[in-house]
Design a protein around this motif. Structure first.
Motif, PDB file in Angstrom:
ATOM      1  N   THR A  12      45.693  25.212   3.971  1.00 46.45           N
ATOM      2  CA  THR A  12      44.978  26.119   5.430  1.00 46.45           C
ATOM      3  C   THR A  12      45.606  26.073   6.434  1.00 46.45           C
ATOM      4  N   ASP A  13      46.131  26.600   6.975  1.00 44.76           N
ATOM      5  CA  ASP A  13      46.532  26.965   8.940  1.00 44.76           C
ATOM      6  C   ASP A  13      46.283  25.364   9.225  1.00 44.76           C
ATOM      7  N   SER A  14      47.342  24.953  10.914  1.00 48.44           N
ATOM      8  CA  SER A  14      47.325  23.695  11.265  1.00 48.44           C
ATOM      9  C   SER A  14      47.012  24.618  12.702  1.00 48.44           C
ATOM     10  N   TYR A  15      46.358  23.651  13.735  1.00 44.49           N
ATOM     11  CA  TYR A  15      46.636  24.358  14.597  1.00 44.49           C
ATOM     12  C   TYR A  15      46.392  22.642  15.814  1.00 44.49           C
ATOM     13  N   MET A  16      46.909  23.936  17.144  1.00 43.39           N
ATOM     14  CA  MET A  16      46.845  21.945  17.892  1.00 43.39           C
ATOM     15  C   MET A  16      47.183  23.010  19.504  1.00 43.39           C
ATOM     16  N   ASN A  17      45.719  22.371  20.536  1.00 45.01           N
ATOM     17  CA  ASN A  17      45.943  22.879  21.718  1.00 45.01           C
ATOM     18  C   ASN A  17      46.021  21.521  22.519  1.00 45.01           C
ATOM     19  N   VAL A  18      46.671  21.511  23.290  1.00 47.98           N
ATOM     20  CA  VAL A  18      46.215  20.407  24.478  1.00 47.98           C
ATOM     21  C   VAL A  18      46.175  20.877  26.261  1.00 47.98           C
ATOM     22  N   THR A  19      45.418  20.147  26.839  1.00 51.50           N
ATOM     23  CA  THR A  19      45.502  20.381  28.376  1.00 51.50           C
ATOM     24  C   THR A  19      45.301  19.168  29.017  1.00 51.50           C
ATOM     25  N   GLY A  20      45.876  19.533  30.029  1.00 49.67           N
ATOM     26  CA  GLY A  20      46.616  18.244  31.574  1.00 49.67           C
ATOM     27  C   GLY A  20      46.677  18.285  32.194  1.00 49.67           C
ATOM     28  N   VAL A  21      47.093  17.222  33.021  1.00 55.68           N
ATOM     29  CA  VAL A  21      47.730  17.371  33.943  1.00 55.68           C
ATOM     30  C   VAL A  21      48.935  15.795  33.692  1.00 55.68           C
ATOM     31  N   LEU A  22      49.586  17.069  34.485  1.00 55.54           N
ATOM     32  CA  LEU A  22      50.764  15.459  35.416  1.00 55.54           C
ATOM     33  C   LEU A  22      51.099  14.838  36.951  1.00 55.54           C
ATOM     34  N   VAL A  23      50.460  13.940  36.544  1.00 56.42           N
ATOM     35  CA  VAL A  23      50.186  13.171  37.927  1.00 56.42           C
ATOM     36  C   VAL A  23      51.911  12.655  38.263  1.00 56.42           C
ATOM     37  N   THR A  24      52.292  12.507  39.278  1.00 53.13           N
ATOM     38  CA  THR A  24      53.475  12.340  40.171  1.00 53.13           C
ATOM     39  C   THR A  24      53.306  11.468  40.983  1.00 53.13           C
TER      40      THR A  24
END
Length: 384
Positions: free
Chosen positions: A324-336
């Protein structure tokens, strides 16, 4: 003005001179007080995972991530770059991420020897978030191995050639398995990565070379401790990156195959990969597609000077029909905020070893009845 590429004849004697400098001159110049700088980071991590009921009842966990130290030294054109990381014991403890000596022929040509980054795909990272992309978990993003690498970084053309004797080797017994206490993922268990060749070519075009179109290839051996025979593995990738105004886009497609010569009765459909103190299984043959996009927004909110919003997606297509195939999704923000960098991520995975499900074989056979799992994560780091 860009210097002209060196000719083949000039390269030959300069290449030999660089090797001589690194192994003979570098130890002597160390006595002449080279330039040395020390940096590092201290990071903490908060996470709340959908598949951990106890953690959800507690409202998540907040704790230590890593302390790292970076060393840079230089004398004339011979230099050193090293990074050592100290994780908790549960994640492998102390590991060397990278550590190499280098020599610059000129402004665009150099050579590196030691534990250096493998030239494959989009670099330095094929992602924007704290979790990386799926490529990292198969040893195809920010991987570091033991060898020698030549880099030419011209205005329009960039190419890398490398030979890696093996991955990070911490145990030197005749039939000792590779340690899983390492930063980047490599083949472990009864097979060892040996004698790997890498080539990477990038064409840069557009205003300020904002577009980077490239191809990468690698081929190496897989030495089996039981049969004492050497199989092979290879990877091919096409990749494109563009940085335009405050936008950045990374797109990559690759195929990888592993062909070990295992003992009689042992499956060749999956291999053991390891890092952070624990191994898991990865499909021997797969395609991997990734797309990552980000946008920077300068702000003036007290110490906060920039917000980088991003979404990084990865899809692992396994060749074996019953996997079975694999998936990944990341939504985010980098705060400096000055020297403080904070990643705020919502990472979702399907048949992903680090994002719910079964850690051992999610990236191999997988589970057709799996569901998407998610982890809300905040990583706070002070970099110095």
């Amino acid at each position: 003005m860009q210097k002209q590429p060196i000719s083949k004849g000039v390269f030959t004697w300069k290449f030999c001179l660089a090797i001589f400098c690194i192994f003979l001159v570098a130890p002597l110049t160390a006595q002449e007080e080279p330039e040395v700088s020390v940096g590092g980071a201290l990071r903490y991590n908060y996470n709340l995972s959908s598949w951990k009921d106890g953690q959800k009842n507690r409202g998540g966990d907040f704790g230590y991530d890593i302390f790292r130290v970076n060393f840079n030294a230089k004398y004339k054109e011979v230099y050193l770059n090293a990074e050592y990381r100290l994780y908790s014991d549960a994640f492998g403890g102390g590991v060397m991420k990278q550590g190499w000596m280098g020599y610059k022929f000129n402004d665009i040509d150099e050579i590196q020897i030691g534990l250096t980054q493998v030239p494959f795909g989009i670099q330095q990272y094929n992602s924007h978030n704290w979790f990386f992309n799926l490529t990292y978990y198969m040893g195809l993003e920010d991987d570091h191995d033991m060898g020698i690498k030549y880099i030419h970084a011209g205005e329009k053309y960039e190419y890398h050639f490398a030979f890696f004797k093996n991955s990070e080797e911490l145990r030197f017994g005749s039939d000792t398995e590779s340690s899983t206490s390492r930063y980047s993922y490599d083949v472990v268990g009864r097979n060892k990565e040996i004698n790997q060749f890498n080539g990477k070519f990038v064409y840069k075009f557009g205003d300020k070379a904002a577009n980077r179109l490239g191809v990468s290839a690698q081929y190496g051996g897989l030495y089996n401790l039981d049969t004492q025979e050497t199989g092979n593995h290879y990877g091919l990738a096409a990749h494109y990156e563009i940085t335009q105004n405050r936008w950045n886009l990374k797109a990559q497609a690759l195929t990888a195959s592993h062909n070990p010569i295992n003992a009689e009765g042992e499956s060749r459909e999956a291999l053991s990969f390891g890092a952070y103190g624990a191994p898991y299984e990865v499909a021997a043959d797969f395609n991997l597609y990734s797309l990552a996009i980000s946008r920077n927004i300068p702000v003036n909110l007290g110490p906060v000077s920039n917000l980088e919003f991003y979404n990084d997606f990865g899809y692992m297509q396994k060749h074996k029909s019953n996997f079975t195939d694999s998936y990944m999704n990341v939504t985010g923000v980098l705060v400096t905020a000055g020297h403080v960098y904070t990643y705020i991520d919502y990472a979702a995975g399907y048949n992903h070893s680090w994002l719910g499900g079964n850690f051992v074989d999610d990236f191999a056979v997988g589970n057709p009845d799996a569901k998407w799992e998610a982890r809300f994560n905040i990583n706070i780091g002070y970099y110095f």
